[in-house]
Design an enzyme around this catalytic site. Sequence first.
Site, PDB file in Angstrom:
ATOM      1  N   ARG A  69       1.348  -4.525  11.437  1.00 30.43           N
ATOM      2  CA  ARG A  69       0.156  -3.712  11.238  1.00 30.43           C
ATOM      3  C   ARG A  69      -0.362  -3.957   9.819  1.00 30.43           C
ATOM      4  O   ARG A  69       0.358  -3.697   8.845  1.00 30.43           O
ATOM      5  CB  ARG A  69       0.505  -2.221  11.431  1.00 30.43           C
ATOM      6  CG  ARG A  69      -0.647  -1.318  11.113  1.00 30.43           C
ATOM      7  CD  ARG A  69      -0.381   0.163  11.362  1.00 30.43           C
ATOM      8  NE  ARG A  69      -1.587   0.862  10.946  1.00 30.43           N
ATOM      9  CZ  ARG A  69      -1.634   1.874  10.092  1.00 30.43           C
ATOM     10  NH1 ARG A  69      -0.528   2.399   9.594  1.00 30.43           N
ATOM     11  NH2 ARG A  69      -2.788   2.398   9.744  1.00 30.43           N
ATOM     12  N   HIS A 113      -8.649   1.313   6.163  1.00 38.66           N
ATOM     13  CA  HIS A 113      -7.539   1.965   5.464  1.00 38.66           C
ATOM     14  C   HIS A 113      -8.014   2.267   4.038  1.00 38.66           C
ATOM     15  O   HIS A 113      -7.463   1.774   3.064  1.00 38.66           O
ATOM     16  CB  HIS A 113      -6.286   1.087   5.499  1.00 38.66           C
ATOM     17  CG  HIS A 113      -5.003   1.812   5.211  1.00 38.66           C
ATOM     18  ND1 HIS A 113      -3.877   1.708   6.011  1.00 38.66           N
ATOM     19  CD2 HIS A 113      -4.648   2.651   4.209  1.00 38.66           C
ATOM     20  CE1 HIS A 113      -2.896   2.447   5.496  1.00 38.66           C
ATOM     21  NE2 HIS A 113      -3.337   3.028   4.390  1.00 38.66           N
ATOM     22  N   GLU A 158      -5.409   7.493   8.998  1.00 41.47           N
ATOM     23  CA  GLU A 158      -5.278   8.826   8.401  1.00 41.47           C
ATOM     24  C   GLU A 158      -6.584   9.418   7.888  1.00 41.47           C
ATOM     25  O   GLU A 158      -6.742   9.656   6.684  1.00 41.47           O
ATOM     26  CB  GLU A 158      -4.263   8.783   7.255  1.00 41.47           C
ATOM     27  CG  GLU A 158      -2.883   8.340   7.692  1.00 41.47           C
ATOM     28  CD  GLU A 158      -1.846   8.441   6.574  1.00 41.47           C
ATOM     29  OE1 GLU A 158      -2.207   8.703   5.419  1.00 41.47           O
ATOM     30  OE2 GLU A 158      -0.655   8.257   6.877  1.00 41.47           O
ATOM     31  N   ASN A 282       1.612   8.563  11.931  1.00 44.52           N
ATOM     32  CA  ASN A 282       2.245   8.276  10.650  1.00 44.52           C
ATOM     33  C   ASN A 282       2.993   9.526  10.228  1.00 44.52           C
ATOM     34  O   ASN A 282       2.395  10.586  10.065  1.00 44.52           O
ATOM     35  CB  ASN A 282       1.198   7.939   9.577  1.00 44.52           C
ATOM     36  CG  ASN A 282       0.440   6.653   9.884  1.00 44.52           C
ATOM     37  OD1 ASN A 282       0.727   5.966  10.856  1.00 44.52           O
ATOM     38  ND2 ASN A 282      -0.531   6.333   9.047  1.00 44.52           N
ATOM     39  N   TYR A 284       5.876  11.236   7.567  1.00 46.07           N
ATOM     40  CA  TYR A 284       6.713  11.149   6.369  1.00 46.07           C
ATOM     41  C   TYR A 284       7.631  12.355   6.207  1.00 46.07           C
ATOM     42  O   TYR A 284       8.808  12.211   5.916  1.00 46.07           O
ATOM     43  CB  TYR A 284       5.848  10.949   5.115  1.00 46.07           C
ATOM     44  CG  TYR A 284       5.271   9.552   5.091  1.00 46.07           C
ATOM     45  CD1 TYR A 284       5.987   8.496   4.555  1.00 46.07           C
ATOM     46  CD2 TYR A 284       4.049   9.266   5.689  1.00 46.07           C
ATOM     47  CE1 TYR A 284       5.500   7.195   4.581  1.00 46.07           C
ATOM     48  CE2 TYR A 284       3.550   7.971   5.731  1.00 46.07           C
ATOM     49  CZ  TYR A 284       4.280   6.946   5.180  1.00 46.07           C
ATOM     50  OH  TYR A 284       3.805   5.659   5.227  1.00 46.07           O
ATOM     51  N   GLU A 348       3.465   4.402  11.015  1.00 43.82           N
ATOM     52  CA  GLU A 348       4.032   4.409   9.660  1.00 43.82           C
ATOM     53  C   GLU A 348       5.178   5.393   9.617  1.00 43.82           C
ATOM     54  O   GLU A 348       5.065   6.510  10.108  1.00 43.82           O
ATOM     55  CB  GLU A 348       3.024   4.865   8.584  1.00 43.82           C
ATOM     56  CG  GLU A 348       2.026   3.832   8.176  1.00 43.82           C
ATOM     57  CD  GLU A 348       1.082   4.327   7.074  1.00 43.82           C
ATOM     58  OE1 GLU A 348       1.520   5.118   6.206  1.00 43.82           O
ATOM     59  OE2 GLU A 348      -0.088   3.922   7.104  1.00 43.82           O
TER      60      GLU A 348
HETATM   61  C1  BGC Z   1      -0.714   5.835   3.821  1.00 39.13           C
HETATM   62  C2  BGC Z   1      -0.197   4.659   3.059  1.00 39.13           C
HETATM   63  C3  BGC Z   1       0.676   5.133   1.925  1.00 39.13           C
HETATM   64  C4  BGC Z   1       1.842   5.876   2.512  1.00 39.13           C
HETATM   65  C5  BGC Z   1       2.841   6.392   1.495  1.00 39.13           C
HETATM   66  C6  BGC Z   1       0.299   6.913   4.055  1.00 39.13           C
HETATM   67  O1  BGC Z   1      -0.304   8.166   3.889  1.00 39.13           O
HETATM   68  O2  BGC Z   1      -1.315   5.411   5.012  1.00 39.13           O
HETATM   69  O3  BGC Z   1      -1.289   3.917   2.615  1.00 39.13           O
HETATM   70  O4  BGC Z   1       1.095   4.108   1.103  1.00 39.13           O
HETATM   71  O5  BGC Z   1       1.370   6.990   3.200  1.00 39.13           O
HETATM   72  O6  BGC Z   1       2.247   7.350   0.677  1.00 39.13           O
HETATM   73  C1  BGC Z   2      -0.014   9.890  -1.914  1.00 39.89           C
HETATM   74  C2  BGC Z   2      -0.703   9.166  -0.778  1.00 39.89           C
HETATM   75  C3  BGC Z   2      -0.238   9.700   0.530  1.00 39.89           C
HETATM   76  C4  BGC Z   2      -0.485  11.189   0.560  1.00 39.89           C
HETATM   77  C5  BGC Z   2      -0.126  11.855   1.856  1.00 39.89           C
HETATM   78  C6  BGC Z   2      -0.187  11.363  -1.759  1.00 39.89           C
HETATM   79  O1  BGC Z   2       0.551  12.036  -2.733  1.00 39.89           O
HETATM   80  O2  BGC Z   2      -0.552   9.450  -3.119  1.00 39.89           O
HETATM   81  O3  BGC Z   2      -0.455   7.812  -0.820  1.00 39.89           O
HETATM   82  O4  BGC Z   2      -0.903   9.027   1.534  1.00 39.89           O
HETATM   83  O5  BGC Z   2       0.242  11.799  -0.494  1.00 39.89           O
HETATM   84  O6  BGC Z   2       1.179  11.659   2.249  1.00 39.89           O
END
Ligand code: BGC
Ligand code: BGC
Length: 445
Positions: A69, A113, A158, A282, A284, A348
Site C-alpha cells: 500500500r 494521503h 484517514e 487503520n 493504533y 495500517e
Molecule cells: C497515518 C500515517 C502515520 C501513522 C502513524 C496514520 O494516522 O496514516 O501517515 O504515519 O498514522 O502516526
Molecule cells: C500524529 C499523526 C497521526 C495522528 C493520529 C498524531 O499525533 O502526528 O501522524 O496520524 O496522531 O494517530
Amino acid sequence: MFLWGTATASYQIEGAVDEDGRGPSIWDTFSHEPGRTRDGHTGDVACDHYHRWPEDVALMAEAGLNAYRFSIAWPRILPFGRGPANPAGLDFYDRLVDALCEKGITPVPTLFHWDLPQALEDEGGWLNREISGYFADYVAVVAERLSDRVRTWITLNEPFVHMVYGYGLGMHAPGRMLFLDALPVAHHQLLGHGLAVQALRAGGAERVMISNNCTPVWPASDSPEDLAAADAYDTLHNRLFNDPILTGAYPDLSAYGRPELDFVRTGDLEIIAQPLDGLGINYYNPTRITRPGEPAPGSGGLPFEFAAITDYPTTAFGWPVVPDGLRELLESLKATYGPALPPIYITENGCSYDGIDDQERIAYLDGHIAAVRAAEGVDVRGYFVWSLLDNFEWAEGYHQRFGLVHVDFETQKRTPKASYYWLKDLISSQSTEAQSAEKAQSTET
Ligand code: BGC
Ligand code: BGC
C-alpha cells in the site's frame, strides 16, 4: 489470497519534492513554516524513495510480502491540482507498479494521503466543495494510466485525521485551527471519495475501498456523563466517517450543537454510500474519554475530554499498546453495521520504537495479528504494517520510527530490523501452512 503488506505514503517517503514537474503540496508549505514540525524537519528528502524505489521493492520481495500500500502524490500527477497531467509523474508510478507486479506484489495505491496540491489549498482546500470534483478528475487520470495493472484502490487515507489535525487543530497541514468549523472538510472528503469510487469503477477497478482511522472508545467510568462523552467522541472519530459510507446517513451531531449539517446537499449521500469491496481500517490504539471540564478559550467547547490510558505499556510515541483493542474494534464494527460491513483490510497497524533489534515491535505486531484472528465473525482479508521504512512522521519529523526497515537519514542506508525478519518468517510459515492445507483438501476429495 490474504494480503500481507506494508504501507507507506508519498510525502513521508518520496522526497524529490521539486523534481520532474511535481507541484508544491500543503505539506511542503507547512513543514517549511517555522515551528510547525519538530526540529523543523521537512519531507524534502525523506527516504529518497523517488530515486531508491527499486531497492525498496526488493526489500518487500525479499520479505515475501504479497501486497504494498503506497500513496500517489496528487501534485506529481497534476502539479496545480487540476489541468493538464504531468507525464513524468505518471511515469514514476507506472514504473513502480510494473516492478511490483513483476515481483508478484499486489499494488494497492491510495489516491490521497494528505499531500494536497498547494494550488487547491489556495482555493480553500477541502473546505471548498469544488475540491471533491477536482479529486475525482485527478483519480480518473490515474485510473486511466494504471488500471490495466492496478485492481485494488484506496480513495482516501484517514479523512478524520486530516480534518481534525489539518483543519481543526492546526497540527498538520494546512495548519488551520477552525475547531468545529472544520466539519465541512469531512463532508467534502467523503463526497470526493464517492465521486472517486465512480471514476474508479468507470475505469474498471475491481476492488475499491477507503482507509478510516478507527479507535475503540473507552468511557472513563460508567457514569452517565462519561458514557455520553464517550458516545460523542465515538460519533466524531468513527461514526462520522463510517456511517455515511456504510449506511448512507450521518450520525446525530447534536452533542456538538451541529445537528443541521447545512453543507450536505440533496443526492450527496447517495454518492458517498456506494457499495465498496472493502473497508480499510487503520488501528493504533483505543481512546479513553471523560466528561468535559472547562472549555479551552476559543475551542468552542467540546462535549468530551481525553483521559490518559496509563495501565498499558507505551510505544516511543507514548501511545498505549492494546492489541485486544483491535479485536474489540473489529467486533464492534460487525455489531454496528452487520451485513452492511464489507470485508475488512487492516490497512495500517504499527508502532514507533527505536533500534534495530526491535523486540517491542515484534511483540506489538504479534499481539495485533493474534487479535485479528481472535475477532469473531469478521471477514478480514489483509494486514498491512505501518510502515516499510522509518519515515517522515508528519509533525514529529524523523523522530518517530515506525519502519520494519531502519533508515539512516544521513546516508539513506536501509537496514532491516529484527521485526522485518520476524514478519518474513511468519509469512513464509503461513504460505507453507496454506499449501499443505490445500494439499490435504485435494487428497481428501
Ligand atoms: C497515518 C500515517 C502515520 C501513522 C502513524 C496514520 O494516522 O496514516 O501517515 O504515519 O498514522 O502516526
Ligand atoms: C500524529 C499523526 C497521526 C495522528 C493520529 C498524531 O499525533 O502526528 O501522524 O496520524 O496522531 O494517530
